[in-house]
Structure formats: C-alpha cells, structure tokens
Design a protein around this motif. Structure first.
Motif, mmCIF file in Angstrom:
data_model
loop_
_atom_site.group_PDB
_atom_site.id
_atom_site.type_symbol
_atom_site.label_atom_id
_atom_site.label_comp_id
_atom_site.label_asym_id
_atom_site.label_seq_id
_atom_site.Cartn_x
_atom_site.Cartn_y
_atom_site.Cartn_z
ATOM 1 N N GLY A 481 -10.610 8.774 2.523
ATOM 2 C CA GLY A 481 -11.589 7.914 1.870
ATOM 3 C C GLY A 481 -11.793 6.586 2.558
ATOM 4 N N MET A 482 -11.144 6.385 3.681
ATOM 5 C CA MET A 482 -11.307 5.139 4.436
ATOM 6 C C MET A 482 -12.465 5.303 5.414
ATOM 7 S SD MET A 482 -8.750 3.400 3.206
ATOM 8 C CE MET A 482 -8.447 2.062 4.358
ATOM 9 N N ASP A 483 -13.369 4.369 5.396
ATOM 10 C CA ASP A 483 -14.536 4.440 6.274
ATOM 11 C C ASP A 483 -14.184 3.875 7.645
ATOM 12 O OD1 ASP A 483 -17.073 4.901 7.146
ATOM 13 O OD2 ASP A 483 -17.968 3.129 6.189
ATOM 14 N N LEU A 484 -13.378 4.653 8.387
ATOM 15 C CA LEU A 484 -12.915 4.206 9.697
ATOM 16 C C LEU A 484 -13.794 4.776 10.800
ATOM 17 C CD1 LEU A 484 -9.072 4.795 9.218
ATOM 18 C CD2 LEU A 484 -10.273 2.615 9.120
ATOM 19 N N PRO A 485 -14.063 4.016 11.832
ATOM 20 C CA PRO A 485 -14.819 4.563 12.975
ATOM 21 C C PRO A 485 -13.980 5.590 13.727
ATOM 22 C CG PRO A 485 -14.076 2.329 13.436
ATOM 23 C CD PRO A 485 -13.763 2.580 11.999
#
Length: 590
Positions: A481-485
C-alpha cells in the motif's frame, strides 16, 4: 441400495447393484442404464428414490414406458415384483437399506458401470442366471477402482465400504442418543467408548459376513469417527509425500514425485468435514460457510489446506503436505542428486557469512525443505525468529522463537498478519529473521529488515526463475500500500538480497536446485544478476527420468573474493564449468 434385474430381448437375465439414488435409462453413453435400442430416447426415463421408495418417470414426452403392461409417465412406489418395460428390455427394481438383498443377491465384488454390464451382455452371451458384480456408480466415481500399475493397492472392497457407511451412520445416531460430548472427553476414554459402541453395532447387524475382519472394520470406523480415518495409514506411509482429497470418493497421493489415485473413499462429505474440523480446532482455527478456507498443520508439522462448500463444488477438499520426521541435512541433497557438492559448500558459506537468501520455486518444488536444510548452517550462537502463516518449519536450533499468524475471529477482529509479525520481530533482538513464505506486503518489511542490520535472513517465495523472483518482489512491495517509485523499490531489493536459489520440480517428479544467482547491484535502472551455478538438462532416459549435470558458471561472487582477501580458506575451483574438469561433467539421473 438399488437391486436391478434386467431381462434382455433374448430372454437372458442380468443383475446388478447400485448405491446411487437416481438412475437414468437411455441410449446416451452417459446414462447409467445404457440401452442401445432404436425405440429408446437419449434420456428416456429415470428411476429414483423418494422417502425410501422407488419411483419411475419418463424424461421425454415421446418416451414409452409400461409398468405391468400399462403405459405410464410416472409410476410408484414400485415393488420388487413390478415389471418395467423399456423398449425391448424388462426391468425389476428394488431399493433396500440392508447390505444383503434377499431378492437380488450378488456374490461377486468386481466393479462395473451399468452401461458396461449391458453392452457386455449384448455382445457376449452369458448363462441366463449368471449374476453381475456389485457396482459403484457416479455420484461416487465414474471409473473402475481396480488396481492398476499406477495404483498398486488392492482393489476397493465395496462390501467393506458399505458396512463402514452403515456403521458410521449408526455410530453418529448412537452418540446422539447417549448425548456424548465428544469434545470434552479424554482421548483415551473416547477411543474406548467408540470401540465399544462399534462392536455392539456390528453384533446387531443381521447376517454379518463371516469373512469380514471385525477388528479391522472396527478400527476403520473408529478412526473415521474420531480420528483422521483413511488418512491415518497414508500419513504413516513414509513413501507418500502429499495427500490430496478432491472429494469424499477421490483420494490422490504423491509417491516419488508421481500422482496416483487410491482405490478408497470416505463414507460421506460430512466425514471429511469432521476430519477437517478435528485438524483445525486444536490450533485455534475455524472453518465454516463464512470462512470456507483454512491453512493449518498436523502435530508432526505437516502442512494442511482445506476448502469446503460453497467454494469447493465437489465437497470438502483437503491437501496435506507431509514433512520428513527425520532431520534432513546436506547429505540428503547429495543422496537424491538435488544439488552438487560445490553448490552445498557455497550455500554453507553464504549462510555462515550472513548473506540474505531468497529461495524461489513453484508449488511443491521443495522450497521449505531446502530452507530447513540451510538453517542447519546457522551458527548456534545466533538468535532466530521464524514467522509463518501455518507453522511448518522444522529448524533444529538452540535459540529460536517461532511465531504464527492468526486469522480474524467470528466478529472479523483480532487478525494478526505476517506483516504485523515481521514488524514485531524487529523488537525481539533477532540475529536472523526467517519468513516461511513472502506472498504480500510483508515483503517490504522483510527487505527493510535485511537493510537495517538483520543480515543472514532467509525466506521463500513463488517464482519460475530468479529474474521472475525480482519482478514478484516489486509487486509484493507495492501490495503493502506504499506508493513507492519502482526505482526506489529496485534499489531496496538490490541492496537487501544477496543470493537467489531457484528450486525446481522437474517433469519426472524429481526436485533440484536448478540455479543459484548473485545479485550484484543495479545499473541503468535494472537489477543485475550473475549466475553462479546451474543444472543443465540433457534429455530423458528410457524410464522418463531427467538426465543432466550440475555446473559452475565460471563466475566468482564478489563477496567470495573479499573473504579470500581476508585470509579465509575457500575452494575457488567449485565455480569452474563442468566441461573444464579433466573427467568432464558428472551426469546425474533424476
């Protein structure tokens, strides 16, 4: 049980039995009573049981059916003396609950579908009074369960099966009448009470067959009622590595990497459901319509997965992955040609030198077994924390803490996920964190742990190749759920993971380490891999076994060179290609 007497057009009589409660008569091959007659429709008529009585009805408005000479579209209840005429064939039918039917006695025990009986009778004339074998029709199974080369057990004894079913039903009724609370009874008392009741029930059965072993039958009924039933001998058989119950009457096992169907069946779906509940209850799991799937384990550590209706359409399904009761070691990998000595030496150094390792592979490829073996190389002074969905790791170590996730309760609360346990493990002063399998957002926390001083961690994950493993890791991190690149994720992976071991199950059923790769860094936005070892397949022998050999790829890992520079004694020749050895590659047969 249906007892059926069929009079053929030439006057010969054939007899058969069926435990089904509905029999379709027609010219289609799928019909249980298959009659090849120009006057017979594809699905002509149906014999069925209602309130323990037999009825017959036509299934086609043009279908002709007579009962005692009178044309009928629906008739019943039928007696054993009523004559049904369908085309040129006459039938007498009786439904009886007891094992032996005095009107239609059938002494033989070989299984045949009704359509085979009729076709065989029409093609091969027999003596008029020769009875046919007692049969088991679908809804139970659509094929013969006689022994075959792929299934070497003895043929299924239908007489014993039917006795088991009768006694099982009567035992349930007896428990209800006596108001026995089986959940609160001591195991030994429950076993003795069950044996006593079953013996009493056998004594009450009329005309109990003298050739049936009463003690063996009693044990079967007892185990099915309060134990694991037919699974007991399968779990005790060391040659069986996996047990698969597709439905009450479909039981498969894996032996030597090959699947075989066994000629046995549970007496009912309710029996299978009862066994599942007895497995999951002691470890605090539940299974019902609101939660129809469960992962659990047996006392010996064997992994269990169960699915029940409405998700399982054929009835409760059960899969048990057995684990060896003997502590496996690196010698076993060599014994079964699952790895080369060079591979084992390299992996031993990786574990001892705190390299982070991911074991990749498909279902049933042996990932957990390899993880157990690699854990043997962990020094005894290290503290290990293991985290699993259902505890199945068998790590033999003096300083170990094992944790297991917990599903939600009936109110949907109280769930403890793998990710929660990984976070908690960081507060437990671990030297090594071992996650049984990464399959979701916990991959992010695992990578964070590897990157923050918990070197030497181990985990497994599903993937077909080491490169696919990296792609799956990226997807699993995004599942947190982490919006990481993607670039940030790849940098985390490349700095956290040192070695990927690919474990594979070959087409012949053997399991091998097919590739070991080193993660060397990231370049141009892509994680770089360097293969250290591989297994080269060359073909198959006359028995279908895979032929091939293990080989180094001629690449020395970067950290190996650093260890050698520090004065550590290492064998560098293990990385040489097999073709460079004077004796050539050592070929192994799977």
């Amino acid at each position: 049980m249906f007892g059926i007497e069929i009079t053929l057009p030439d006057g010969r009589k054939q007899r058969a039995r069926s435990r089904d409660t509905s029999l379709i008569i027609g010219s289609q091959n799928s019909c249980k009573i298959n009659i090849h007659d120009s006057n017979i429709k594809g699905r002509h008529a149906e014999l069925f049981v209602k309130n323990h009585q037999v009825f017959v009805r036509t299934l086609n408005s043009d279908a002709s059916l007579t009962v005692n000479g009178e044309s009928k579209h629906l008739a019943g209840p039928l007696s054993s003396q009523d004559v049904l005429r369908v085309g040129l064939h006459e039938l007498k039918v009786r439904w009886n609950h007891t094992l032996q039917d005095p009107v239609f006695s059938v002494p033989e025990a070989q299984s045949k579908p009704l359509n085979q009986i009729l076709e065989g009778a029409q093609k091969n004339p027999a003596s008029p009074d020769k009875p046919f074998g007692h049969i088991e029709l679908p809804g139970a199974s659509n094929h013969s369960l006689a022994a075959s080369p792929s299934c070497p057990e003895a043929p299924w004894d239908h007489e014993v099966f039917h006795l088991r079913k009768i006694l099982q039903n009567q035992l349930v009724d007896a428990f209800g009448i006596r108001r026995v609370d089986v959940h609160r009874m001591d195991d030994d008392k429950l076993r003795k009470l069950t044996e006593k009741i079953v013996r009493e029930l056998m004594d009450r059965l009329p005309d109990f067959p003298a050739h049936i072993d009463r003690e063996s039958l009693m044990r079967d009924v007892r185990d099915e009622a309060i134990g694991l039933g037919l699974l007991e001998p399968l779990l005790a058989d060391p040659s069986i590595t996996e047990i698969m119950v597709n439905a009450a009457n479909e039981i498969f096992v894996e032996r030597s990497g090959r699947l075989q169907q066994l000629p046995m069946a549970f007496t009912s779906d309710q029996t299978v459901l009862g066994i599942i509940e007895r497995i999951v209850a002691p470890i605090g799991r539940r299974i019902d319509e609101s939660s129809p799937m469960v992962d659990a384990r047996l006392k010996d550590g064997s992994r269990v997965n169960a699915v029940i209706p409405p998700l399982a359409l054929k009835g409760p399904s059960l899969t048990i992955r057995k684990f060896s009761q003997r502590k496996l070691g690196a010698d076993d990998l060599l014994k079964f040609d699952s790895a080369s000595p060079g591979m084992i030496e390299f992996l031993k150094v990786c574990v001892e030198q705190h390299k982070n390792i991911i074991i990749s592979g498909g279902t049933g490829s042996g990932k957990t077994t390899l993880l157990n073996i690699l854990s043997n190389f962990i020094p005894p002074h290290d503290r290990i924390v293991t985290i699993e969905d259902a505890a199945e790791l068998q790590l033999h170590h003096p300083n170990i803490v094992s944790m297991e996730s917990r599903p939600a309760n009936l109110e949907g609360k109280g769930q403890i996920s793998i990710r929660d346990l990984v976070k908690n493990a960081l507060r437990m002063r671990p030297d090594r964190i071992v996650v049984g399998e990464c399959r979701g957002g916990e991959a992010l926390d695992m990578l964070q742990a590897m990157n923050t001083g918990h070197d030497g961690s181990l985990t497994t994950a599903h993937a077909n190749t080491p490169r696919d493993m990296l792609s799956r890791l990226e997807v699993m991190v995004l599942m947190a759920g982490m919006d990481l690149p993607i670039q940030a994720i790849r940098e985390q992976v490349s700095s956290a993971v040192n070695v990927i071991v690919q474990q594979s199950r070959l087409s012949c059923g053997s399991r091998k380490i097919t590739s070991i790769v080193e993660v060397t860094g990231i370049e141009g936005g892509k994680i770089q891999l360097q293969e250290i070892f591989s297994y080269v397949q060359e073909g198959f022998d006359s028995q279908g076994k895979t032929l091939g050999y293990f080989t180094g790829r001629g690449c020395v890992p970067e950290f190996y060179e650093k260890l050698a520079a520090r004065g550590m004694s290492l064998h560098m020749d293990i990385f040489e290609p097999a073709s460079s050895h004077p004796e050539g590659p050592r070929r192994v047969r799977a």
